[in-house]
Motif scaffolding. Structure first.
Motif, short mmCIF file in Angstrom:
data_model
loop_
_atom_site.label_atom_id
_atom_site.label_comp_id
_atom_site.label_asym_id
_atom_site.label_seq_id
_atom_site.Cartn_x
_atom_site.Cartn_y
_atom_site.Cartn_z
N TYR A 147 0.83 -1.21 0.00
CA TYR A 147 0.00 0.00 0.00
C TYR A 147 0.86 1.26 0.00
O TYR A 147 0.67 2.17 -0.82
CB TYR A 147 -0.92 -0.04 1.22
CG TYR A 147 -1.68 1.22 1.52
CD1 TYR A 147 -2.72 1.65 0.70
CD2 TYR A 147 -1.37 1.98 2.65
CE1 TYR A 147 -3.43 2.81 0.98
CE2 TYR A 147 -2.08 3.14 2.95
CZ TYR A 147 -3.10 3.55 2.11
OH TYR A 147 -3.80 4.70 2.40
N PHE A 148 1.84 1.32 0.90
CA PHE A 148 2.70 2.51 0.98
C PHE A 148 3.57 2.65 -0.27
O PHE A 148 3.79 3.75 -0.77
CB PHE A 148 3.57 2.45 2.23
CG PHE A 148 2.81 2.62 3.52
CD1 PHE A 148 1.96 3.70 3.70
CD2 PHE A 148 2.95 1.71 4.56
CE1 PHE A 148 1.25 3.87 4.89
CE2 PHE A 148 2.25 1.87 5.75
CZ PHE A 148 1.40 2.95 5.91
N GLU A 149 4.08 1.53 -0.76
CA GLU A 149 4.95 1.57 -1.93
C GLU A 149 4.17 1.97 -3.18
O GLU A 149 4.63 2.80 -3.98
CB GLU A 149 5.57 0.18 -2.12
CG GLU A 149 6.44 0.02 -3.36
CD GLU A 149 6.84 -1.43 -3.58
OE1 GLU A 149 7.01 -1.82 -4.75
OE2 GLU A 149 6.96 -2.19 -2.58
N ARG A 150 2.99 1.43 -3.33
CA ARG A 150 2.18 1.66 -4.53
C ARG A 150 1.62 3.08 -4.57
O ARG A 150 1.48 3.67 -5.66
CB ARG A 150 1.05 0.63 -4.55
CG ARG A 150 0.14 0.69 -5.75
CD ARG A 150 -0.97 -0.38 -5.61
NE ARG A 150 -0.53 -1.71 -6.00
CZ ARG A 150 -1.28 -2.80 -5.89
NH1 ARG A 150 -2.51 -2.72 -5.38
NH2 ARG A 150 -0.83 -3.98 -6.28
N PHE A 206 -6.71 0.70 -0.47
CA PHE A 206 -6.13 0.01 0.69
C PHE A 206 -6.50 -1.47 0.67
O PHE A 206 -5.64 -2.35 0.84
CB PHE A 206 -6.63 0.68 1.98
CG PHE A 206 -6.12 0.04 3.24
CD1 PHE A 206 -4.83 0.26 3.68
CD2 PHE A 206 -6.95 -0.78 4.00
CE1 PHE A 206 -4.36 -0.33 4.85
CE2 PHE A 206 -6.49 -1.37 5.17
CZ PHE A 206 -5.19 -1.15 5.60
N ILE A 207 -7.78 -1.75 0.43
CA ILE A 207 -8.24 -3.14 0.36
C ILE A 207 -7.53 -3.88 -0.78
O ILE A 207 -7.11 -5.03 -0.63
CB ILE A 207 -9.77 -3.19 0.15
CG1 ILE A 207 -10.50 -2.56 1.34
CG2 ILE A 207 -10.24 -4.62 -0.08
CD1 ILE A 207 -10.46 -3.36 2.60
N LYS A 208 -7.38 -3.22 -1.92
CA LYS A 208 -6.75 -3.85 -3.09
C LYS A 208 -5.31 -4.25 -2.79
O LYS A 208 -4.85 -5.34 -3.20
CB LYS A 208 -6.80 -2.90 -4.29
CG LYS A 208 -6.31 -3.49 -5.60
CD LYS A 208 -7.33 -4.46 -6.17
CE LYS A 208 -7.05 -4.83 -7.62
NZ LYS A 208 -5.82 -5.62 -7.80
N ALA A 209 -4.59 -3.39 -2.06
CA ALA A 209 -3.21 -3.73 -1.69
C ALA A 209 -3.18 -4.97 -0.81
O ALA A 209 -2.32 -5.85 -0.96
CB ALA A 209 -2.54 -2.54 -1.00
#
Length: 543
Positions: A418-421, A432-435
Motif C-alpha cells: 500500500y505505501f509503496e504503490r 487500501f483493500i486492493k493492496a
C-alpha cells in the motif's frame, strides 16, 4: 458578491479536479490587526480530468476562498481587473488560456478576529493554523481538496520581539532580519501534500530539543514548542515521540523523511491534535505530563496521541485521502496503528479490554441511533459532522479484522505494498483493500460491505455435539438492524477466531469436514452467510 447556500455532497458525484497545483509559494506578513497573504500557484491542466479539451477551450478555474479580502490577482504576470474574474463569498473563478500557468494573488485576512479557529487565527498573542478539513480556504484562494497535492514553500514575516519563533511545514532553509524590528523565516516541504496538512505557527514559545537517528542513519532534530509555563511538562511527550519513531520503523518499516520533526503544544487549539506534515499541533492537554502530578492513564494518553499524530506521517500524509468520504482511510488505519503501539508499550490485554469497552459503550450507541452511518459515508453537507467514533474507532476495528483474516505477516506485506504503490498519492479505501488483496492473494470484495453498510451486526451461535459420530457443529446466524437510509443489510464477512477445550481444559485439535488432517488448536473461521454451519470431526468429547 453572490452568497452561496450549502448543498449536499455525494460520494457518487466525485470527479477528478480539472487542474493540479505543482508548486505553492506562500508569503505571510503577520501584523497585530491583519495579515497579508501572497500566494503563487504553479498550475497545470489535470491529464486525468475532463474530456480532453484543447488549450483553446480550458475549463474555468474555480478556487475556494472564504472570508478573504482580495487585493490583487494575476494570471501569468498579467494583472486581472474585476471584469476578468468572478467573485462570490466562497469562490474565485478565472479563465486560463493555456494548459500550464501561474496564478499570483494577494489577500488580507483577520486572524485576530477569527473565533472559529479554522484557517489562520490569533489567540493568546500567538498565530496558529487548523486547516483540516476545509480551513485552508480561509487563508488564500486555492483548490482546497485533498486530491490536489503540491510542494509548499512558506515564508513568514513578523515583529521579532512578539513572535521570535516562526514555524511552518518541512525544513528551514533561510531566515533573516527586516527593518522596523521584524524578521522572517522560510520553510520548504519537499513532499507533495494537500492544503489541509499546511501549518503555520508564530509566537513566543519555548523549546525542548532532542534528536533521533533513523534506520538509514539519518539524524533528525526533534523539537517540542510550548508556552513558557509548560516547559517542564514536555519530557514524557519527547520520550513517547522517540518510541513511536522506533516502533514505526520496526513494525511497519516506515522511516521519518524530513530533517526536523516538530510538535507545538498550545493552550488555545480547537482540536485534540493535528498531523500537519513535520509540524504537529496539539492542544496542551494532549502533550503535557509531569511524573509528579500526572496519573498513569494521563501518561498513556499522551503517549498514544503523540504516536497517533506521528504515525500519520505515512498513513495520512505520504498517502492521503482522495476525498473526505475516505476519512477512515487515514483515521481508521492510524487508530489501529496507535492501538497496536500502545499494546506493545504497555499491556496488550488491558489495552484490548479498554478499546472494546469504549467501542461497546460509545460507538455501538452511535450505530444504534439516528446518527448511524457507514465507515465510508455516501453523502454529507458539512464534513466536520463525520469526525465520528464510527469513522475512527469502528474504522480501526475493520482494519483489525483484515489483519485477523490475512495474519500478521500478510498484513505487513499488504501495508508495505500500500505505501509503496501509493506514496505521494491521494487514494481511497478501495485502494487500501486492493493492496491487502494483491499482497495476500485473497478476495475481500464482500468484506468491503463493512465500509458501505452502517449498524452493528449481531452474531448468534448455537452448538450441537454428536457423541456417536464424534462431530461438533456450530451454527452462526448474523443479522444487522436497519439504519437511516439502509433498511436491508447484506451479510458481512465476520472473522471468528476460535478453539475448542476438553473437559480438563486441554486444547483440542481442529479438523473441519472435508479436511485431510487435524490442524492447529485455534483457527479463524470466516462467517460470510446469513446462516452458516461449521462442523468439526474427530472430536472425542463434548467441548
Amino acid at each position: 458578491m453572490r452568497t452561496e447556500q450549502p448543498k449536499m455532497i455525494y460520494l457518487k458525484d466525485y470527479q477528478a479536479p480539472d487542474y493540479l497545483i505543482d508548486e505553492t509559494h506562500l508569503t505571510f506578513e503577520l501584523f497585530d490587526d491583519h495579515t497579508l497573504v501572497h500566494a503563487q500557484l504553479v498550475m497545470r491542466r489535470n491529464p486525468a480530468a475532463g474530456s480532453g479539451l484543447s488549450d483553446a477551450r480550458m475549463p474555468p478555474l474555480v478556487l475556494d476562498g472564504q472570508q478573504l479580502e482580495l487585493l490583487s490577482v494575476a494570471l501569468d504576470d498579467r494583472e486581472l481587473s474585476a471584469g476578468d474574474y468572478q467573485l462570490s463569498d466562497s469562490h474565485l473563478t478565472l479563465q486560463p488560456t493555456a494548459a500550464s500557468f501561474v496564478i499570483d494573488s494577494s489577500v488580507r485576512i483577520h486572524p485576530e478576529s477569527n473565533t472559529a479557529l479554522e484557517g489562520l487565527y490569533k489567540s493568546s498573542g500567538m498565530f496558529c493554523t487548523q486547516c483540516e478539513a476545509e480551513g485552508f480556504r480561509k487563508i488564500t484562494y486555492y483548490l482546497d481538496r485533498p486530491d490536489v497535492m503540491s510542494k509548499f514553500t512558506t515564508t513568514l514575516s513578523a515583529e521579532q520581539h512578539s513572535y521570535p519563533v516562526l514555524l511552518s511545514n518541512g525544513n528551514p532553509i533561510a531566515s533573516g532580519s527586516e527593518e522596523g524590528g521584524r524578521h522572517w523565516a522560510t520553510w520548504e516541504d519537499p513532499f507533495m501534500k494537500p492544503a489541509y496538512l499546511f501549518a503555520l505557527v508564530a509566537g513566543d514559545l519555548w523549546c525542548v530539543e532532542d534528536s533521533f537517528t533513523t534506520m538509514s542513519s539519518r539524524e533528525v532534530a526533534l523539537r517540542i514548542y510550548v508556552e513558557p509555563e509548560n516547559i517542564d511538562k514536555c519530557q514524557h511527550a519527547m520520550d513517547s515521540l522517540k518510541k513511536s519513531m522506533t516502533w514505526d520503523e520496526e513494525v511497519y518499516g516506515r522511516e521519518y523523511d524530513l530533517d526536523i520533526f516538530m510538535i507545538v503544544a498550545v493552550n488555545d487549539f480547537n482540536m485534540g491534535a493535528m498531523e500537519n506534515k513535520g509540524l504537529n499541533i496539539f492542544n496542551s492537554s494532549c502533550v503535557l505530563a509531569r511524573a509528579e502530578t500526572a496519573t498513569d492513564a494521563a501518561h498513556q494518553r499522551v503517549e498514544a496521541v503523540v504516536a497517533h499524530e506521528y504515525f500519520h506521517n505515512w498513513s495520512g500524509n505520504r498517502v492521503t485521502c482522495r476525498d473526505w468520504f475516505q476519512l477512515s482511510l487515514k483515521e481508521g488505519f492510524t487508530v489501529f496503528r496507535d492501538s497496536q503501539f500502545s499494546a506493545d508499550m504497555n499491556s496488550a490485554t488491558v489495552k484490548r479490554i479498554e478499546d472494546v469497552a469504549y467501542l461497546r459503550t460509545h460507538q455501538f450507541a452511535e450505530d444504534a441511533g439516528p446518527m448511524a452511518h457507514p465507515v465510508r459515508p455516501e453523502s454529507f453537507m458539512e464534513i466536520s459532522n463525520f469526525y465520528t467514533l464510527t469513522v475512527y474507532e469502528k474504522g480501526s476495528e475493520v482494519v483489525r479484522m483484515i489483519r485477523t483474516l490475512v495474519g500478521d505477516a500478510g498484513f505487513r506485506q499488504g501495508s508495505d505494498l500500500y505505501f509503496e504503490r501509493h506514496d505521494g498519492q491521494a487514494v481511497t479505501c478501495d485502494d487500501f483493500i486492493k493492496a491487502m488483496e494483491d499482497a495476500n492473494g485473497v478476495d475481500l470484495s464482500q468484506f468491503k460491505r463493512w465500509y458501505s453498510q452502517g449498524g452493528t451486526p449481531r452474531l448468534v451461535v448455537s452448538e450441537a455435539y454428536d457423541a456417536a459420530a464424534k462431530t461438533y457443529s456450530l451454527t452462526f446466524r448474523q443479522s444487522c438492524p436497519a439504519t437511516p437510509g439502509q433498511r436491508d443489510k447484506q451479510p458481512f464477512v465476520i472473522p471468528v477466531e476460535l478453539g475448542l477445550l476438553g473437559a480438563q481444559g486441554q486444547a483440542l485439535p481442529l479438523r473441519l469436514v472435508g479436511e485431510a488432517a487435524a490442524g492447529a488448536t485455534s483457527r479463524v473461521i470466516s462467517i460470510t452467510e446469513t446462516e452458516q454451519l461449521v462442523t468439526f470431526v474427530d472430536v472425542a468429547e463434548q467441548p
